[in-house]
Write a protein that holds these residues in place. Structure first.
Motif: not given
Length: 120
Positions: A11, A50, A52-53, A76-77, A79
């Motif tokens: 992000p 994201e 955090k959800e 990084e995640y 997506a």
């Protein structure tokens, strides 16, 4: 052969792009998916919320333990992903390189070895 192309998003890198460039990338997604659908290679695609959800479930001593937030803290995640069926790994690499945000995010390609009761 089926391949999953996983989009690993940073992000910070995305947010660093000028808004005009981000808008251009987003505008290229639908035409890209249409072209891939018309070729018969796109089996599906999903975008993920994201981290955090996220909700993480672990079973310890037979008891589910539920926590909010991502499994691991990371810059990084995952997506989203594209599921494609194409003739070769080389073609999957070519497709991944055409994904509109490939110049910002990493595209990880993995062969699918099992899919809903059938062999990939």
């Amino acid at each position: 052969m089926k391949y999953m192309i996983m989009i690993t998003m940073n992000p910070t890198a995305w947010d660093a792009l000028p808004e005009e460039e981000r808008n251009e990338v987003v505008a290229r997604i639908d035409p890209f998916m249409k072209k891939l659908s018309e070729s018969g290679e796109l089996l599906g695609t999903q975008a993920l919320a994201e981290p955090k959800e996220s909700t993480v479930v672990r079973v310890r001593d037979g008891v589910p333990v539920v926590t909010d937030g991502p499994y691991a803290e990371s810059k990084e995640y995952l997506a989203g992903f594209y599921l494609v069926e194409c003739e070769s790994k080389e073609r999957a690499i070519e497709i991944a390189g055409q994904i509109p945000d490939a110049h910002v995010n990493a595209m990880e390609i993995r062969p699918v070895v099992f899919s809903s009761g059938d062999n990939a």
